[in-house]
Design an enzyme around this catalytic site. Structure first.
Site, PDB file in Angstrom:
ATOM      1  N   SER A 142       0.864  -1.184   0.000  1.00 49.76           N
ATOM      2  CA  SER A 142       0.000   0.000   0.000  1.00 49.76           C
ATOM      3  C   SER A 142       0.897   1.229   0.000  1.00 49.76           C
ATOM      4  O   SER A 142       2.064   1.159   0.404  1.00 49.76           O
ATOM      5  CB  SER A 142      -0.848  -0.023   1.282  1.00 49.76           C
ATOM      6  OG  SER A 142      -1.398   1.243   1.549  1.00 49.76           O
ATOM      7  N   TYR A 155      -2.350  -1.071  10.389  1.00 48.95           N
ATOM      8  CA  TYR A 155      -2.259  -1.213   8.932  1.00 48.95           C
ATOM      9  C   TYR A 155      -0.901  -0.715   8.430  1.00 48.95           C
ATOM     10  O   TYR A 155      -0.221  -1.389   7.654  1.00 48.95           O
ATOM     11  CB  TYR A 155      -3.403  -0.428   8.293  1.00 48.95           C
ATOM     12  CG  TYR A 155      -3.587  -0.640   6.816  1.00 48.95           C
ATOM     13  CD1 TYR A 155      -4.355  -1.695   6.332  1.00 48.95           C
ATOM     14  CD2 TYR A 155      -3.008   0.223   5.884  1.00 48.95           C
ATOM     15  CE1 TYR A 155      -4.543  -1.884   4.970  1.00 48.95           C
ATOM     16  CE2 TYR A 155      -3.188   0.039   4.520  1.00 48.95           C
ATOM     17  CZ  TYR A 155      -3.964  -1.012   4.072  1.00 48.95           C
ATOM     18  OH  TYR A 155      -4.150  -1.197   2.720  1.00 48.95           O
TER      19      TYR A 155
HETATM   20  P1  NAD Z   1     -11.535  -6.122  -0.046  1.00 48.39           P
HETATM   21  O1  NAD Z   1     -12.139  -5.959   1.299  1.00 48.39           O
HETATM   22  O2  NAD Z   1     -12.363  -5.880  -1.259  1.00 48.39           O
HETATM   23  O3  NAD Z   1     -10.912  -7.575  -0.176  1.00 48.39           O
HETATM   24  C1  NAD Z   1     -10.215  -8.179   0.881  1.00 48.39           C
HETATM   25  C2  NAD Z   1     -10.173  -9.660   0.652  1.00 48.39           C
HETATM   26  O4  NAD Z   1      -9.506 -10.265   1.768  1.00 48.39           O
HETATM   27  C3  NAD Z   1     -11.577 -10.298   0.603  1.00 48.39           C
HETATM   28  O5  NAD Z   1     -11.574 -11.352  -0.344  1.00 48.39           O
HETATM   29  C4  NAD Z   1     -11.744 -10.860   2.001  1.00 48.39           C
HETATM   30  O6  NAD Z   1     -12.670 -11.936   2.096  1.00 48.39           O
HETATM   31  C5  NAD Z   1     -10.329 -11.309   2.271  1.00 48.39           C
HETATM   32  N1  NAD Z   1     -10.043 -11.542   3.678  1.00 48.39           N
HETATM   33  C6  NAD Z   1     -10.263 -10.719   4.741  1.00 48.39           C
HETATM   34  N2  NAD Z   1      -9.914 -11.345   5.878  1.00 48.39           N
HETATM   35  C7  NAD Z   1      -9.470 -12.578   5.529  1.00 48.39           C
HETATM   36  C8  NAD Z   1      -8.971 -13.689   6.253  1.00 48.39           C
HETATM   37  N3  NAD Z   1      -8.864 -13.688   7.601  1.00 48.39           N
HETATM   38  N4  NAD Z   1      -8.610 -14.797   5.572  1.00 48.39           N
HETATM   39  C9  NAD Z   1      -8.737 -14.845   4.214  1.00 48.39           C
HETATM   40  N5  NAD Z   1      -9.190 -13.832   3.479  1.00 48.39           N
HETATM   41  C10 NAD Z   1      -9.552 -12.704   4.138  1.00 48.39           C
HETATM   42  O7  NAD Z   1     -10.242  -5.197  -0.037  1.00 48.39           O
HETATM   43  P2  NAD Z   1      -9.270  -4.633  -1.187  1.00 48.39           P
HETATM   44  O8  NAD Z   1      -9.376  -3.169  -1.175  1.00 48.39           O
HETATM   45  O9  NAD Z   1      -9.429  -5.381  -2.463  1.00 48.39           O
HETATM   46  O10 NAD Z   1      -7.869  -4.975  -0.515  1.00 48.39           O
HETATM   47  C11 NAD Z   1      -7.015  -6.002  -0.983  1.00 48.39           C
HETATM   48  C12 NAD Z   1      -5.598  -5.682  -0.554  1.00 48.39           C
HETATM   49  O11 NAD Z   1      -5.206  -4.439  -1.144  1.00 48.39           O
HETATM   50  C13 NAD Z   1      -5.425  -5.502   0.958  1.00 48.39           C
HETATM   51  O12 NAD Z   1      -4.206  -6.092   1.369  1.00 48.39           O
HETATM   52  C14 NAD Z   1      -5.364  -3.996   1.120  1.00 48.39           C
HETATM   53  O13 NAD Z   1      -4.642  -3.621   2.260  1.00 48.39           O
HETATM   54  C15 NAD Z   1      -4.657  -3.608  -0.160  1.00 48.39           C
HETATM   55  N6  NAD Z   1      -4.841  -2.211  -0.550  1.00 48.39           N
HETATM   56  C16 NAD Z   1      -6.069  -1.715  -0.838  1.00 48.39           C
HETATM   57  C17 NAD Z   1      -6.195  -0.390  -1.203  1.00 48.39           C
HETATM   58  C18 NAD Z   1      -7.510   0.209  -1.534  1.00 48.39           C
HETATM   59  O14 NAD Z   1      -7.558   1.442  -1.665  1.00 48.39           O
HETATM   60  N7  NAD Z   1      -8.555  -0.559  -1.709  1.00 48.39           N
HETATM   61  C19 NAD Z   1      -5.061   0.439  -1.253  1.00 48.39           C
HETATM   62  C20 NAD Z   1      -3.831  -0.102  -0.948  1.00 48.39           C
HETATM   63  C21 NAD Z   1      -3.729  -1.427  -0.587  1.00 48.39           C
END
Ligand code: NAD
Length: 260
Positions: A142, A155
């Site tokens: 991130s 985080y």
């Molecule tokens: P999201 O909530 O859409 O997806 C998260 C996924 O992780 C889901 O499939 C959920 O079921 C799964 N998950 C959560 N807890 C879990 C567990 N205990 N075991 C197995 N699976 C689990 O979120 P996203 O925005 O797609 O985020 C995905 C990654 O991207 C994360 O690591 C997040 O930190 C990172 N990220 C997101 C953003 C953003 O702006 N959305 C920015 C930077 C980084």
């Protein structure tokens, strides 16, 4: 491009992970989906990907806070698909709270899911990658792996840690045809970001529009959310042979956020 290869993507029932899984499947890779959600919806996703891209798509319900389940997921992929060639550590959760009120169980869960799970998947998948002399480890970090924001202690800590893990693994595997890199998105419009809005409204006393404009996109010079497809394209590139000499990197895709 990835025909005959197999990928495990943690946290791929939604958001970025699902986008990455679809991109890898579109390039011919078999995929193991993982994450939580409604069983019927997940089965629809799995079967849909298998049909659309003509590859094998499996689902593992492994909980990324549980090392035994994580290792079993990697073993299941190796046994059923023959290998884990591409490992995408993407599962992640967020919690927004001032440090003095930060719930201890949220700290533990974020460190476990966003950081420690990657140690367990990598540890389990690396022997096979080394043996085959080919592998791609792609960790979703991130912008918060490079800079901090208030109220996100766990985080920011987990994402900074993930970069350290990635660099270390990259060095250990450099002569084995295995690369390890981080992708560091800014704000991507996914359920994870959407869910932060009520907390941010409460913590900062702002309206929804103010949170979007003044908190989320305030940091992003392009004033646009990054798209899931843009992140997925970068992951696909890192998985390709063209990226064989990119390792130990933390690649930003953040609309200029961390250039400031
Ligand atoms: P999201 O909530 O859409 O997806 C998260 C996924 O992780 C889901 O499939 C959920 O079921 C799964 N998950 C959560 N807890 C879990 C567990 N205990 N075991 C197995 N699976 C689990 O979120 P996203 O925005 O797609 O985020 C995905 C990654 O991207 C994360 O690591 C997040 O930190 C990172 N990220 C997101 C953003 C953003 O702006 N959305 C920015 C930077 C980084």
């Amino acid at each position: 491009m990835l025909k005959g290869k197999s990928a495990v993507i943690t946290g791929s029932t939604s958001g970025i992970g699902l986008g990455v899984a679809r991109a890898l499947a579109g390039a011919g890779s078999n995929v193991v989906l993982n994450g939580f959600g409604d069983a019927g919806e997940i089965e629809k996703l799995r079967a849909g990907i298998e049909k659309e891209f003509g590859i094998k798509a499996l689902y593992s319900p492994a909980d990324m806070t549980k090392p035994v389940e994580i290792v079993a997921m990697v073993k299941m992929a190796e046994t059923t698909l023959g290998a884990v060639d591409v490992l995408v550590n993407n599962a992640g959760i967020q919690h927004v709270s001032p440090i003095e009120d930060f719930p201890v169980e949220k700290w533990d869960a974020i460190i476990a899911i966003n950081l420690v799970s990657a140690f367990h998947t990598i540890r389990a998948a690396v022997p096979g990658m080394k043996k085959r002399k080919w592998g791609r480890i792609i960790n979703t970090a991130s912008a918060h792996s490079l800079v901090a924001s208030p109220f996100k202690a766990a985080y920011v800590t987990a994402k900074h840690g993930l970069v350290g893990l990635t660099k270390t693994v990259a060095l250990e595997l450099a002569t084995f045809g295995v690369t390890a890199n981080c992708i560091s998105p800014g704000y991507v419009w996914t359920p994870l970001v959407e869910r932060q809005i009520p907390d941010q409204m409460k913590t900062r006393g702002l309206t929804e529009e103010q949170v979007k404009r003044d908190v989320l996109l305030a940091a992003q010079p392009t004033k646009q959310f990054v798209t899931i497809e843009q992140v997925a394209s970068l992951a696909l590139y890192l998985a390709s042979d063209a990226a064989a000499n990119i390792t130990g990197a933390n690649i930003s895709i953040d609309g200029g956020w961390t250039a400031q």
